[in-house]
Structure formats: C-alpha cells, structure tokens
Design a protein around this motif. Structure first.
Motif, PDB file in Angstrom:
ATOM      1  N   VAL A 164       0.754  -0.981   0.126  1.00 23.60           N
ATOM      2  CA  VAL A 164      -0.071  -0.190  -0.084  1.00 23.60           C
ATOM      3  C   VAL A 164       1.018   1.316   0.090  1.00 23.60           C
ATOM      4  CG1 VAL A 164      -0.092   0.115   2.563  1.00 23.60           C
ATOM      5  CG2 VAL A 164      -2.099   1.187   1.187  1.00 23.60           C
ATOM      6  N   ARG A 166       0.937   5.056   1.084  1.00 21.49           N
ATOM      7  CA  ARG A 166      -0.014   5.925   1.887  1.00 21.49           C
ATOM      8  C   ARG A 166       0.673   7.183   2.021  1.00 21.49           C
ATOM      9  NH1 ARG A 166       1.976   6.117   7.223  1.00 21.49           N
ATOM     10  NH2 ARG A 166       3.292   4.176   7.618  1.00 21.49           N
ATOM     11  N   LEU A 167       0.055   8.081   2.321  1.00 24.59           N
ATOM     12  CA  LEU A 167       0.785   9.631   2.497  1.00 24.59           C
ATOM     13  C   LEU A 167       1.098   9.846   3.923  1.00 24.59           C
ATOM     14  CD1 LEU A 167      -1.461  12.126   0.584  1.00 24.59           C
ATOM     15  CD2 LEU A 167       0.881  11.083  -0.147  1.00 24.59           C
ATOM     16  N   ILE A 173       5.136   9.951   0.039  1.00 20.82           N
ATOM     17  CA  ILE A 173       4.717   8.814  -0.027  1.00 20.82           C
ATOM     18  C   ILE A 173       5.538   7.471   0.789  1.00 20.82           C
ATOM     19  CG2 ILE A 173       5.636   7.405  -2.090  1.00 20.82           C
ATOM     20  CD1 ILE A 173       1.895   7.560  -1.397  1.00 20.82           C
ATOM     21  N   GLU A 176       4.289   0.630   2.317  1.00 22.93           N
ATOM     22  CA  GLU A 176       3.817  -0.460   3.394  1.00 22.93           C
ATOM     23  C   GLU A 176       3.405  -1.866   2.919  1.00 22.93           C
ATOM     24  OE1 GLU A 176       0.891  -0.816   7.344  1.00 22.93           O
ATOM     25  OE2 GLU A 176       1.149   1.172   6.613  1.00 22.93           O
ATOM     26  N   ARG A 262      -7.384  -4.910   6.779  1.00 22.13           N
ATOM     27  CA  ARG A 262      -6.871  -3.440   6.846  1.00 22.13           C
ATOM     28  C   ARG A 262      -8.307  -2.582   6.476  1.00 22.13           C
ATOM     29  NH1 ARG A 262      -1.699  -0.871   6.189  1.00 22.13           N
ATOM     30  NH2 ARG A 262      -1.930   1.226   5.617  1.00 22.13           N
ATOM     31  N   LEU A 264      -9.374   0.675   5.296  1.00 17.65           N
ATOM     32  CA  LEU A 264      -8.716   1.688   4.448  1.00 17.65           C
ATOM     33  C   LEU A 264      -8.865   3.150   5.136  1.00 17.65           C
ATOM     34  CD1 LEU A 264      -9.405   0.494   0.703  1.00 17.65           C
ATOM     35  CD2 LEU A 264      -7.198   0.181   2.129  1.00 17.65           C
ATOM     36  N   ARG A 265      -7.799   3.810   5.194  1.00 10.55           N
ATOM     37  CA  ARG A 265      -7.865   5.191   5.622  1.00 10.55           C
ATOM     38  C   ARG A 265      -7.703   6.274   4.638  1.00 10.55           C
ATOM     39  NH1 ARG A 265      -4.400   1.776   8.714  1.00 10.55           N
ATOM     40  NH2 ARG A 265      -2.589   2.878   8.071  1.00 10.55           N
ATOM     41  N   GLN A 267      -5.422   8.176   4.246  1.00  7.54           N
ATOM     42  CA  GLN A 267      -4.130   8.392   3.760  1.00  7.54           C
ATOM     43  C   GLN A 267      -3.610   7.254   2.768  1.00  7.54           C
ATOM     44  OE1 GLN A 267      -5.192   8.166   6.845  1.00  7.54           O
ATOM     45  NE2 GLN A 267      -4.120   9.574   8.296  1.00  7.54           N
ATOM     46  N   ASP A 268      -4.207   6.025   2.850  1.00 10.58           N
ATOM     47  CA  ASP A 268      -4.075   5.145   1.889  1.00 10.58           C
ATOM     48  C   ASP A 268      -4.550   5.603   0.289  1.00 10.58           C
ATOM     49  OD1 ASP A 268      -3.350   3.539   4.054  1.00 10.58           O
ATOM     50  OD2 ASP A 268      -5.303   2.597   4.234  1.00 10.58           O
ATOM     51  N   LYS A 269      -3.491   5.436  -0.356  1.00  8.82           N
ATOM     52  CA  LYS A 269      -3.937   6.300  -1.726  1.00  8.82           C
ATOM     53  C   LYS A 269      -3.735   5.166  -2.905  1.00  8.82           C
ATOM     54  CE  LYS A 269      -4.304  10.461  -0.300  1.00  8.82           C
ATOM     55  NZ  LYS A 269      -5.690  10.942  -0.285  1.00  8.82           N
ATOM     56  N   HIS A 292       3.778   7.154  -7.459  1.00  8.14           N
ATOM     57  CA  HIS A 292       3.268   8.293  -6.891  1.00  8.14           C
ATOM     58  C   HIS A 292       3.778   9.720  -7.569  1.00  8.14           C
ATOM     59  CE1 HIS A 292       1.956  11.158  -3.859  1.00  8.14           C
ATOM     60  NE2 HIS A 292       3.118  11.793  -3.528  1.00  8.14           N
TER      61      HIS A 292
END
Length: 379
Positions: A164, A166-167, A173, A176, A262, A264-265, A267-269, A292
């Motif tokens: 993943v 994430r920001l 970026i 993870e 997981r 997803l949040r 921040q997860d792009k 990214h």
C-alpha cells in the motif's frame, strides 16, 4: 431501454487497445508485453500490465470490479501454466459462491475459497495422473486482494506481494507491505519449516547459494505441487528434478493462505499487487515512489518496464536489446511479471461503479466481460 442497456454493455465489455499510451519517447513495441491503460472501479481507477518471459506464460491474472468492491488475483505458476490457469478459472467463482451463501466476505470465506481451489486442482491431478504424471509437480503462488465495503483483505501463498502507498508527513509517499511471503530465502520461513518438521534434517537445504525446501522448491505455500503434499502423487524417479531424498511422510508444503485485514484510511492512496518478478528488481519504496510520481495512465506498464530496465542493467545491457530477444530465451533475463495498481479515490459505496459496469478483465485478453460480482448485489 433495450438500446440503452446494449450501449452500456458495449461500453463495459468492449475490445480494448492492447498497449497503454505513454510519453512519445517511451512507446512500446514489445510483443510480449500486454497492458490496460487505466480503468474505473467503484472507488477509483486501476492499471494492469503483464510481460511474458517463459515459453508458455505461467502468470495468470484477473481484475473483477463490482458495485462496491474490487478483486485482484495474481497467480504465478511454476512447472507449467496448468495450476495458475486453474486458479484463474475457479478461485473467484468459489469465493462468490461462498460469499453468497455466507452473506458477506470474510477471512473464513477466503480461506474456504482457497481450500476449495486446492482440492479441485488436486482432484484434476488425480484424474490425469496416468496420462500426465508431471501434473503432480505443477503448482502456483496465489495473491488475492479484495476491497469490500472499505476493507482490504489481502491473502497470499508464495512470494508475490501487495504494497500500500500511503501519504505521510509533507505528502511523502510511504510504502507499506501488507502481505506475508513464503519463501525459504527468508529466515522466518526456514524457522517455521524446521519447527514443524523437527525430525527432518533436510527440510531446507542450501544449494548453490539458494535455500530450497527438500532441495527442490523455494516457496513453502502454494496451490498444487501435489507430490510435496501427498504420497499418492509421487513423481517417477526418472525425473531427477523432482526426486525426493526419501519418501514423503507428511506434507512439506501447504495451501493455507496468510491473510491480512486492513480498514482503508484516507491516507491510503493506492495498492500495488505484483508477482515476484517485479520485486526481484524494485524495492517496495521504489515502486511506490514511481506510482506516486507519474501519471496513472499506463503506470502498471511503467513499473514493469522499470523492472525490465533494471534486469538488463544488471547484465550490462539495454532495454532495447531485450525486445530483440526471442520468447524462449527471455527467461534467462527476467521472470514473467504481472502488476496491478489500484488507486483509491473515495469510499467504496454501493452503486458507485462507473457506468454501472461490473467487469472481468484477464491478463493478455484484449476484451472485458461481465463479472460474477453481480451475484452479491444487495448484500
């Protein structure tokens, strides 16, 4: 009404361009590379690319999009394409059947879908054992990613990988890894094998600088590889590549997937799903930074190309030289590579799939078809 539905179906399941368009100086003419530029799913977009190295492509792959979900499957075969092709034809079908019966998608449903696929393939090996004895030595890694109503389920057998992006702070970026790998090159895997086979001093063997299970195979979990799981599938000793040092007393490989969940949040792009051919040449962070940095259109193909460029650099050769190499010789330079990049732009909500499409896309197939995700409508 009929003509409107026909137009929608034609838009969803149209023939597609084989190659993604990138910048003018990066146009491709590699006949062994297939890609989908960028397509919609219910929470964003995705990009898909495959490059062939083996004489027969052993990477099978698929993307299934539903009204509030997406499924990614990457099946990296070994010993031939039979197991990876079988998984592509059956795993998602089993998953949809079990999800419909259970009314949801869960870790247990995914494990049962893997188990049903394994049992189905072993039954095929049993039926064909007399006429195709080496089917017992065919297997496949299996990486599955499912985003279902805002939750990512990542299941893995073998050494494919999901990452993943994430920001972090200052919009940097961060890569993870969200899957667990099963390769004897990892000390943790060797310890696990030795702990589960305390009476077998040859459960892992170092040969020519490479750790292998029973001196034969690197991955410790797979679909297939029947001769390493059940004595009835013993391979004739006249095939030395698959000769065991002693009769099989109990399975040395398993088809039990490692599953991570997981929510997803924001921040997860994006997510990168890829067979190990990509990760041999790129780190998690390198891959995430490339995704990214560059436009989405053709980004999966850009990742594949970057891996190929690195593979050729290690041989002190150029990428242009690779495109001149015939299919049967490409495996000396790189593996089959499959990459799917899934961008997450919004929450996965029912009815949000672009254009109402529920699409099934297969690697190296230039047209899309309807997806069996439709059986989950209303769940």
């Amino acid at each position: 009404m009929f003509s409107w539905m026909a137009r929608m179906a034609a838009a969803c399941w149209r023939p597609v361009r084989r190659y993604a368009r990138m910048s003018k100086d990066e146009e491709e003419d590699d006949a062994l590379l297939w890609s989908r530029d960028v397509e919609r799913h219910s929470g964003g977009e995705y990009s898909f690319a495959v490059v062939q190295a083996n004489e027969s492509l052993e990477d099978y792959s698929q993307v299934e999009t539903g009204r509030d979900a997406i499924f990614v499957g990457i099946y990296d075969g070994h010993g031939g394409p039979d197991a990876s092709r079988f998984i592509s034809d059956h795993l998602f079908v089993h998953l949809m059947r079990l999800a419909r019966e259970g009314g949801t998608i869960s870790e247990d449903i995914i494990r049962r879908a893997f188990s049903a696929t394994e049992e189905g393939f072993l039954a095929l090996v049993r039926r064909t054992h007399e006429i195709k004895p080496l089917m017992a030595a065919v297997g496949s890694c299996c990486l599955v990613g499912i985003i279902w109503k805002g939750t990512l389920f990542a299941a893995n057998l073998g050494d494919s990988r999901a990452v993943v992006g994430r920001l972090g702070r200052s919009n940097a970026i961060i890569a993870e890894q969200v899957t667990e790998e099963h390769n004897a090159s990892l000390e943790s895997v060797r310890r696990e094998l030795m702990a589960s086979h305390p009476d077998d001093s040859h459960i892992v063997v170092l040969r020519q600088g490479v750790w292998r299970i029973k001196g034969i195979i690197q991955v410790s979990r797979s679909i297939g590889d029947a001769y390493l799981k059940r004595p009835e599938f013993r391979v004739d000793p006249s095939f030395p590549r698959f000769r065991l040092p002693e009769p099989l007393r109990r399975p040395v490989l398993t088809a039990e997937p490692a599953i991570s969940v997981r929510v997803l949040r924001p921040q997860d792009k994006f997510l990168i799903f890829a067979s190990d051919g990509l990760w041999e040449h790129l780190t998690n962070q390198e891959a995430a930074e490339l995704v990214h940095k560059y436009p989405r259109a053709g980004i999966a193909r850009r990742l594949v190309r970057r891996a190929l460029e690195e593979a050729m650099r290690k041989r002190e050769m150029r990428y242009e030289d690779l495109k001149k190499i015939k299919k049967e010789a490409r495996r000396f330079f790189h593996d089959d590579i499959t990459v799917v990049v899934v961008f997450i732009d919004s929450e996965f909500s029912p009815g949000q799939t672009a254009g109402g499409c529920q699409m099934s896309v297969r690697g190296f197939v230039d047209s899309a078809g309807p997806s069996e995700f439709s059986i989950l409508d209303g769940m």
